[in-house]
Design an enzyme around this catalytic site. Structure first.
Site, mmCIF file in Angstrom:
data_model
loop_
_atom_site.group_PDB
_atom_site.id
_atom_site.type_symbol
_atom_site.label_atom_id
_atom_site.label_comp_id
_atom_site.label_asym_id
_atom_site.label_seq_id
_atom_site.Cartn_x
_atom_site.Cartn_y
_atom_site.Cartn_z
ATOM 1 N N THR A 57 0.856 -1.189 0.000
ATOM 2 C CA THR A 57 0.000 0.000 0.000
ATOM 3 C C THR A 57 0.893 1.241 0.000
ATOM 4 O OG1 THR A 57 -0.193 -0.064 2.405
ATOM 5 C CG2 THR A 57 -1.907 -1.197 1.135
ATOM 6 N N THR A 59 1.456 4.290 1.585
ATOM 7 C CA THR A 59 2.204 4.785 2.747
ATOM 8 C C THR A 59 3.114 3.706 3.308
ATOM 9 O OG1 THR A 59 0.463 6.364 3.277
ATOM 10 C CG2 THR A 59 1.998 5.818 5.047
ATOM 11 N N CYS A 60 2.609 2.487 3.359
ATOM 12 C CA CYS A 60 3.412 1.388 3.903
ATOM 13 C C CYS A 60 4.673 1.171 3.081
ATOM 14 C CB CYS A 60 2.584 0.107 3.943
ATOM 15 S SG CYS A 60 1.066 0.250 4.903
ATOM 16 N N GLN A 61 4.537 1.239 1.780
ATOM 17 C CA GLN A 61 5.658 1.020 0.880
ATOM 18 C C GLN A 61 6.619 2.204 0.862
ATOM 19 O OE1 GLN A 61 6.648 -1.682 -0.940
ATOM 20 N NE2 GLN A 61 8.395 -0.488 -1.608
#
Length: 167
Positions: A57, A59-61
């Site tokens: 996703t 932000t996660c990445q």
């Protein structure tokens, strides 16, 4: 700070992952998922446990995992024995996420919080969804020394800089 701090990491907690190996180093290689007994493994190590809403996703990445990869050596110098990312995703997706980011060994482990069992047990899931929330814990020889959940979108209390300050 959460009410987890100063308490032992809960008993009976396990995650599922595909153990890194040369045979499963390609992003399309699946491997066989195995259980990781977190309660047992955390008893004699300093562990950074990071939870994200989902592999791959935005932000996660871009904002979360990337910082941990860039500052991996600093985390190790700070005493981290294990760095683990968990999400609600299955172990195959978590494994692929690590490999897609060049992690093909046990530098950072990518695990599934199966059915969000652990995140649900501490009340840190995204309301109205089956997803893990964004948070981080530091567990030092079985005791939680840091536990913070992001109050809003972002990576302020669960990002690598916040964790480095707590090691």
């Amino acid at each position: 700070m959460s009410n987890l701090v100063g308490k032992p990491f809960p008993e009976g907690i396990s995650f599922t992952y595909v153990a890194p190996s040369p045979e499963t180093s390609e992003v399309t290689a699946c491997g066989m998922p195995i259980k990781f007994d977190a309660s047992k493994e955390f008893k004699d190590k300093k562990v950074v446990l990071v939870s994200v809403p989902g592999a791959f996703t935005p932000t996660c990445q871009a904002n979360h995992l990337s910082g941990y990869i860039q500052k991996f050596d600093e985390l190790k110098k700070g005493g981290a024995d294990l760095i683990i990312f968990i999400a609600y995703n299955d172990p195959f997706v978590m494994s692929a996420w690590g490999k897609a980011n060049g992690i093909v060994d046990d530098k950072i482990l990518f695990m599934s919080d199966d059915n969000t069992a652990f995140s649900s047990s501490i009340g840190w899931t995204i309301p109205g969804t089956p997803r893990t929330d964004r948070y981080a814990l530091v567990v030092d020889k079985g005791t939680v020394t840091y536990a913070e959940k992001e109050p809003v979108k972002g990576v302020d209390v669960s990002g690598v800089d916040a964790i480095l300050a707590k090691l």
